[in-house]
Enzyme design. Structure first.
Site, PDB file in Angstrom:
ATOM      1  CG  ASP A 212     -18.817 -13.145 -13.048  1.00  0.00           C
ATOM      2  OD1 ASP A 212     -17.817 -12.447 -12.818  1.00  0.00           O
ATOM      3  OD2 ASP A 212     -18.773 -14.271 -13.590  1.00  0.00           O
ATOM      4  CD  GLU A 248     -16.598  -8.787 -15.334  1.00  0.00           C
ATOM      5  OE1 GLU A 248     -17.295  -9.804 -15.512  1.00  0.00           O
ATOM      6  OE2 GLU A 248     -15.365  -8.810 -15.376  1.00  0.00           O
TER       7      GLU A 248
HETATM    8  C1  QV4 Z   1      -8.082 -23.476 -17.028  1.00  0.00           C
HETATM    9  C2  QV4 Z   1      -7.602 -23.182 -18.446  1.00  0.00           C
HETATM   10  C3  QV4 Z   1      -8.740 -23.413 -19.418  1.00  0.00           C
HETATM   11  C4  QV4 Z   1      -9.218 -24.852 -19.285  1.00  0.00           C
HETATM   12  C5  QV4 Z   1      -9.718 -25.050 -17.858  1.00  0.00           C
HETATM   13  C6  QV4 Z   1     -10.173 -26.460 -17.636  1.00  0.00           C
HETATM   14  O1  QV4 Z   1      -7.208 -21.800 -18.518  1.00  0.00           O
HETATM   15  O2  QV4 Z   1      -8.259 -23.183 -20.764  1.00  0.00           O
HETATM   16  O3  QV4 Z   1     -10.262 -25.098 -20.205  1.00  0.00           O
HETATM   17  O4  QV4 Z   1      -8.674 -24.759 -16.905  1.00  0.00           O
HETATM   18  O5  QV4 Z   1     -11.016 -26.457 -16.479  1.00  0.00           O
HETATM   19  C7  QV4 Z   1      -9.853 -20.279 -13.265  1.00  0.00           C
HETATM   20  C8  QV4 Z   1      -8.390 -20.475 -13.642  1.00  0.00           C
HETATM   21  C9  QV4 Z   1      -8.294 -20.875 -15.117  1.00  0.00           C
HETATM   22  C10 QV4 Z   1      -9.089 -22.159 -15.334  1.00  0.00           C
HETATM   23  C11 QV4 Z   1     -10.554 -21.862 -14.932  1.00  0.00           C
HETATM   24  C12 QV4 Z   1     -11.438 -23.086 -15.093  1.00  0.00           C
HETATM   25  O6  QV4 Z   1      -7.705 -19.239 -13.443  1.00  0.00           O
HETATM   26  O7  QV4 Z   1      -6.922 -21.098 -15.434  1.00  0.00           O
HETATM   27  O8  QV4 Z   1      -9.072 -22.502 -16.728  1.00  0.00           O
HETATM   28  O9  QV4 Z   1     -10.599 -21.456 -13.558  1.00  0.00           O
HETATM   29  O10 QV4 Z   1     -11.012 -24.107 -14.236  1.00  0.00           O
HETATM   30  C13 QV4 Z   1     -12.009 -15.597 -12.325  1.00  0.00           C
HETATM   31  C14 QV4 Z   1     -10.521 -15.641 -12.680  1.00  0.00           C
HETATM   32  C15 QV4 Z   1     -10.224 -16.757 -13.656  1.00  0.00           C
HETATM   33  C16 QV4 Z   1     -10.764 -18.062 -13.105  1.00  0.00           C
HETATM   34  C17 QV4 Z   1     -12.280 -17.897 -12.991  1.00  0.00           C
HETATM   35  C18 QV4 Z   1     -12.974 -19.179 -12.545  1.00  0.00           C
HETATM   36  O11 QV4 Z   1     -10.154 -14.392 -13.255  1.00  0.00           O
HETATM   37  O12 QV4 Z   1      -8.814 -16.865 -13.809  1.00  0.00           O
HETATM   38  O13 QV4 Z   1     -10.418 -19.162 -13.980  1.00  0.00           O
HETATM   39  O14 QV4 Z   1     -12.531 -16.890 -12.003  1.00  0.00           O
HETATM   40  O15 QV4 Z   1     -12.413 -19.660 -11.362  1.00  0.00           O
HETATM   41  C19 QV4 Z   1     -12.791 -11.817 -19.210  1.00  0.00           C
HETATM   42  C20 QV4 Z   1     -14.299 -11.805 -18.981  1.00  0.00           C
HETATM   43  C21 QV4 Z   1     -14.644 -11.200 -17.643  1.00  0.00           C
HETATM   44  C22 QV4 Z   1     -13.866 -11.882 -16.515  1.00  0.00           C
HETATM   45  C23 QV4 Z   1     -12.355 -11.722 -16.835  1.00  0.00           C
HETATM   46  C24 QV4 Z   1     -11.496 -12.355 -15.759  1.00  0.00           C
HETATM   47  O16 QV4 Z   1     -14.945 -11.079 -20.011  1.00  0.00           O
HETATM   48  O17 QV4 Z   1     -16.043 -11.343 -17.388  1.00  0.00           O
HETATM   49  O18 QV4 Z   1     -12.074 -12.340 -18.086  1.00  0.00           O
HETATM   50  N1  QV4 Z   1     -14.188 -11.323 -15.203  1.00  0.00           N
HETATM   51  C25 QV4 Z   1     -15.188 -12.030 -14.393  1.00  0.00           C
HETATM   52  C26 QV4 Z   1     -14.798 -12.035 -12.927  1.00  0.00           C
HETATM   53  C27 QV4 Z   1     -13.558 -12.914 -12.729  1.00  0.00           C
HETATM   54  C28 QV4 Z   1     -13.930 -14.372 -13.035  1.00  0.00           C
HETATM   55  C29 QV4 Z   1     -14.895 -14.491 -14.127  1.00  0.00           C
HETATM   56  C30 QV4 Z   1     -15.426 -13.437 -14.782  1.00  0.00           C
HETATM   57  C31 QV4 Z   1     -15.422 -15.856 -14.376  1.00  0.00           C
HETATM   58  O19 QV4 Z   1     -14.537 -10.720 -12.506  1.00  0.00           O
HETATM   59  O20 QV4 Z   1     -13.058 -12.815 -11.415  1.00  0.00           O
HETATM   60  O21 QV4 Z   1     -12.723 -15.074 -13.424  1.00  0.00           O
HETATM   61  O22 QV4 Z   1     -16.521 -15.990 -13.486  1.00  0.00           O
HETATM   62  O23 QV4 Z   1     -12.351 -10.528 -19.476  1.00  0.00           O
END
Ligand code: QV4
Ligand code: CA
Length: 511
Positions: A212, A248
């Protein structure tokens, strides 16, 4: 002797690019958010009999329990520890799944979250799927253990501590992705702790890993972890097999971080694939299927032997990550089946089929405000995957991998494996056809008028069952029959209003 050593060395290092699927099986299915007990059953009752090569499972390690919004799917991307203990099940259930799937020749690939722990806003306490205590503010994760020393706080140079520009490769690697506490992977302690987790999974019998958020880790740090990994468990894999690795990395161009920087570690997700194919099948921006003649590297994608491809994934099917509005999903079923059928027929890349759950979408200004909704559940407990009499799934599990058109194209890909892309035909618009050597042939009609053509299939003469409109059942076809003459030619007629305006035939479905 030297040649042998060279080939052995090459073969040896190739291993992390090979999914280690059983002979004759080629595709992976992502059983997103499924429970381990259900995956074990699905391996035995469906995936093995229908030639699926392996399953990508959701992160099996303990994650934070998010209650607002209620138990979102993305809580599983916020690790609290590496205990195998989540809504999908406990370690015993995980072990049983891996054993039972391996025993029927279906591999397990684990979604490994190495870049970070939970969000910096997740507070403190034991709201975690295994009850482990943690404190995000003090970077305290005693169940690993990790402490402040193990995070990148001091290393990040952005004002907010978060990633502010994807043009700055240091921010992208050393700062927080959406507030997720960023692990210091340059530290040997962190590398060894992650490797110990992955090695436990390897010992249990998994075949490899989806890594990831690799864009947010230095390629060299990832390599340092991979170099600590054991070979696969010889109970199911040849001695010396290295875990299959697919990273990824979302690279649609325009950023200094590119997929090719990660090729040394293993395969990489090719996000251009689904974004472009969706645009072509939707016929947006003047795109036409006849342009797919040079699909693959000809469209600027990475080399086929480094690519992991998919039409949609768990992020972009709900507007997360990359791909945008062109991404086709199960919500667009008719076009989606064509896209998945094209992907599985074409030789490019290792193919991954998405298997989803339904959720109540709620679009406000073009964005689904319900994009967070987690798997079907009873007050947070994930529901069983029930199987209906007609072999579809109940309890709001979509089970695209069980749709006849998709299941049969997974088998098509197995039958034609190794055969060259051949006999391309198109009408200059959206009617196209191509073969795979002398083993298979597929025809699409995505125009607003009917297709009626005699085409060179490359196949041996005989009567074939179309595996899109039906199946070969005993000595008959439940769907369309296609007769190929001794010169390999066959007549195809496809109405543009057909339920599925494409036909696929292969030597495994020949009367
Ligand atoms: C929020 C605010 C932040 C703040 C934070 C405070 O946005 O600014 O600092 O609270 O804690 C979730 C929430 C998000 C929250 C975050 C942290 O949606 O609003 O931040 O948690 O609490 C998935 C979801 C994200 C989720 C994350 C962790 O898509 O929305 O965030 O899981 O729960 C980029 C990367 C790529 C990534 C993609 C989504 O390059 O690698 O974005 N894809 C992978 C996974 C994806 C996952 C992650 C990465 C993180 O496929 O499913 O994100 O592990 O392109
Ligand atoms: Ca990072």
């Amino acid at each position: 002797m030297k040649i042998f050593l060279l080939l052995f060395a090459l073969g040896f290092c190739w291993a992390q690019y090979s999914p280690h699927t059983q002979q004759g099986r080629t595709s992976i299915v992502h059983l997103f958010e499924w429970r381990w007990v259900d995956i074990a059953k699905e391996c035995e009752r469906y995936l093995a009999p229908n030639g699926y090569g392996g399953v990508q499972v959701s992160p099996p390690n303990e994650n934070v329990v998010v209650t607002n919004p209620f138990r979102p799917w993305w809580e599983r991307y916020q690790p609290i520890s590496y205990k195998i203990c989540t809504r999908s099940g406990n370690e015993d259930e995980f072990r049983d799944m891996v054993t039972r799937c391996n025993n029927v020749g279906v591999r397990i690939y684990v979604d490994a979250v190495m870049n970070h722990m939970c969000g910096d806003g997740q507070g403190a306490g034991t709201h975690s799927t295994c009850g482990s205590y943690f404190n995000a503010q003090t970077r305290d994760f005693p169940a690993v253990p990790y402490s402040g020393w193990d995070f990148n706080d001091g290393k990040c140079k952005s004002g907010s501590g978060g990633i502010e520009s994807y043009q700055d490769i240091y921010q992208v690697r050393d700062c927080r992705l959406t507030g997720l506490l960023d692990l210091a992977l340059e530290k040997d302690y962190v590398r060894s702790t992650l490797a110990a987790y992955l090695n436990r999974l390897i010992d249990i019998g998994v075949a490899g890993f989806r890594l990831d958020a690799c864009k947010h880790m230095w390629p060299g740090d990832i390599k340092a972890v991979l170099d600590k990994l054991n070979n696969l468990n010889t109970k199911w894999f040849p001695s010396g097999s290295k875990p299959f690795i697919y990273q990824e990395v979302i690279d649609l161009g325009g950023e200094p971080i590119t997929s090719s920087q990660y090729f040394g570690n293993g395969r990489v997700t090719e996000f251009k694939y689904g974004a472009k194919l969706g645009t072509v099948i939707r016929r947006w921006n003047g795109e036409k299927m006849s342009y797919l003649k040079n699909w693959g590297e000809g469209w600027g994608f990475m080399p086929s032997d480094r690519a992991l491809v998919f039409v949609d994934n768990h992020d972009n099917q709900r507007g997360h990550g990359a791909g945008g509005a062109s991404i086709l999903t199960f919500w667009d079923a008719r076009l989606y089946k064509m896209a998945v059928g094209f992907m599985l027929a074409h030789p490019y890349g290792v193919t991954r089929v998405m298997s989803s759950y339904r959720w109540s979408r709620n679009f406000v200004n073009g964005k689904d405000t319900n994009d967070w909704i987690g798997p079907p559940n009873n007050n947070g407990v994930t529901k069983e995957v029930t199987i209906n009499a007609d072999t579809t799934c109940g309890n709001d599990w979509v089970c695209e991998h069980r749709w006849r058109q998709i299941r049969n194209m997974v088998i098509f890909r197995n039958v034609v494996d190794g055969q060259p892309f051949s006999n391309w035909w198109d009408n200059g618009s959206n009617q196209v056809a191509f073969g795979r050597g002398n083993k298979g042939f597929i025809v699409f009609n995505n125009d607003d008028w009917s297709l009626s053509s005699t085409l060179q299939t490359g196949l041996p003469g005989g009567t074939y069952c179309d595996v899109i409109s039906g199946d070969k059942s005993g000595n008959s076809c439940t769907g369309i029959k296609v007769s190929v003459s001794s010169d390999g030619k066959a007549y195809f007629s496809i109405s543009n209003s057909a339920e599925d305006p494409f036909i696929a035939i292969h030597v495994g479905a020949k009367l």
